[in-house]
Design a protein around this motif. Sequence first.
Motif, PDB file in Angstrom:
ATOM      1  N   MET A  97     -21.252  36.847 -29.596  1.00 33.97           N
ATOM      2  CA  MET A  97     -21.174  35.579 -29.656  1.00 33.97           C
ATOM      3  C   MET A  97     -20.052  35.613 -29.184  1.00 33.97           C
ATOM      4  O   MET A  97     -19.221  36.208 -29.191  1.00 33.97           O
ATOM      5  CB  MET A  97     -21.615  34.883 -31.158  1.00 33.97           C
ATOM      6  N   ASP A  98     -20.775  34.330 -28.480  1.00 30.63           N
ATOM      7  CA  ASP A  98     -18.995  33.945 -27.393  1.00 30.63           C
ATOM      8  C   ASP A  98     -18.452  32.812 -27.904  1.00 30.63           C
ATOM      9  O   ASP A  98     -18.533  31.362 -28.561  1.00 30.63           O
ATOM     10  CB  ASP A  98     -19.875  32.879 -26.327  1.00 30.63           C
ATOM     11  N   TYR A  99     -17.199  33.106 -28.947  1.00 31.47           N
ATOM     12  CA  TYR A  99     -16.347  31.445 -29.632  1.00 31.47           C
ATOM     13  C   TYR A  99     -15.262  31.362 -29.349  1.00 31.47           C
ATOM     14  O   TYR A  99     -14.585  31.978 -28.270  1.00 31.47           O
ATOM     15  CB  TYR A  99     -15.720  33.093 -30.612  1.00 31.47           C
ATOM     16  N   LYS A 100     -15.444  29.569 -29.268  1.00 30.35           N
ATOM     17  CA  LYS A 100     -14.567  29.431 -28.112  1.00 30.35           C
ATOM     18  C   LYS A 100     -13.376  28.837 -28.944  1.00 30.35           C
ATOM     19  O   LYS A 100     -13.740  28.158 -30.391  1.00 30.35           O
ATOM     20  CB  LYS A 100     -14.114  28.310 -27.271  1.00 30.35           C
ATOM     21  N   SER A 101     -11.794  28.640 -29.495  1.00 31.68           N
ATOM     22  CA  SER A 101     -11.229  27.224 -30.541  1.00 31.68           C
ATOM     23  C   SER A 101     -11.647  26.194 -30.298  1.00 31.68           C
ATOM     24  O   SER A 101     -12.855  25.622 -30.158  1.00 31.68           O
ATOM     25  CB  SER A 101      -9.866  27.349 -29.547  1.00 31.68           C
ATOM     26  N   VAL A 102     -11.512  25.987 -31.845  1.00 27.97           N
ATOM     27  CA  VAL A 102     -12.320  24.460 -32.715  1.00 27.97           C
ATOM     28  C   VAL A 102     -11.401  23.467 -32.060  1.00 27.97           C
ATOM     29  O   VAL A 102     -10.491  23.033 -32.310  1.00 27.97           O
ATOM     30  CB  VAL A 102     -12.093  24.600 -34.009  1.00 27.97           C
ATOM     31  N   GLU A 103     -12.257  22.766 -31.408  1.00 35.63           N
ATOM     32  CA  GLU A 103     -11.868  21.205 -30.930  1.00 35.63           C
ATOM     33  C   GLU A 103     -11.979  19.982 -31.463  1.00 35.63           C
ATOM     34  O   GLU A 103     -11.253  19.137 -31.608  1.00 35.63           O
ATOM     35  CB  GLU A 103     -12.399  20.960 -29.322  1.00 35.63           C
ATOM     36  N   ASN A 104     -13.440  20.106 -32.251  1.00 36.15           N
ATOM     37  CA  ASN A 104     -13.300  18.578 -32.850  1.00 36.15           C
ATOM     38  C   ASN A 104     -13.860  19.350 -34.552  1.00 36.15           C
ATOM     39  O   ASN A 104     -14.520  20.645 -34.522  1.00 36.15           O
ATOM     40  CB  ASN A 104     -14.486  18.607 -31.867  1.00 36.15           C
ATOM     41  N   TRP A 105     -12.757  20.108 -35.318  1.00 36.34           N
ATOM     42  CA  TRP A 105     -12.863  19.578 -36.561  1.00 36.34           C
ATOM     43  C   TRP A 105     -13.761  19.950 -37.523  1.00 36.34           C
ATOM     44  O   TRP A 105     -15.183  20.141 -37.938  1.00 36.34           O
ATOM     45  CB  TRP A 105     -11.620  19.858 -36.766  1.00 36.34           C
TER      46      TRP A 105
END
Length: 76
Positions: free
Chosen positions: A1-9
Motif C-alpha cells: 500500500m502507498d502511505y503518504k503523510s497525513v495532511e488532514n488529521w
Amino acid sequence: MDYKSVENWEAIAHKNARKADRVDAGNVIDVEEDTIVLERGPTAEYVIPKSKVEGFNGSEVSLNITYKELRQYRRK
C-alpha cells in the motif's frame, strides 16, 4: 500500500490503524491536538503521539511502533 503523510488529521478518524509489523492496532476513535486515540476491542484504549503515525493511504493508518511500544501508550 502507498502511505503518504497525513495532511488532514480529521480524515483518519474511524479508520483502522496498523503497527510497523503490519498487525492490527485498532480503530482511530479520536484525533486530539498532539495525539490520536485508538480503540482495540471493548476494553483497550491507546493514546498515541502523532509523531508515531507514519502515514495514511486513504483507508488505513500506518504506525511506526511495534506491539511492545504500543503497550506503553495504553490508557485503559
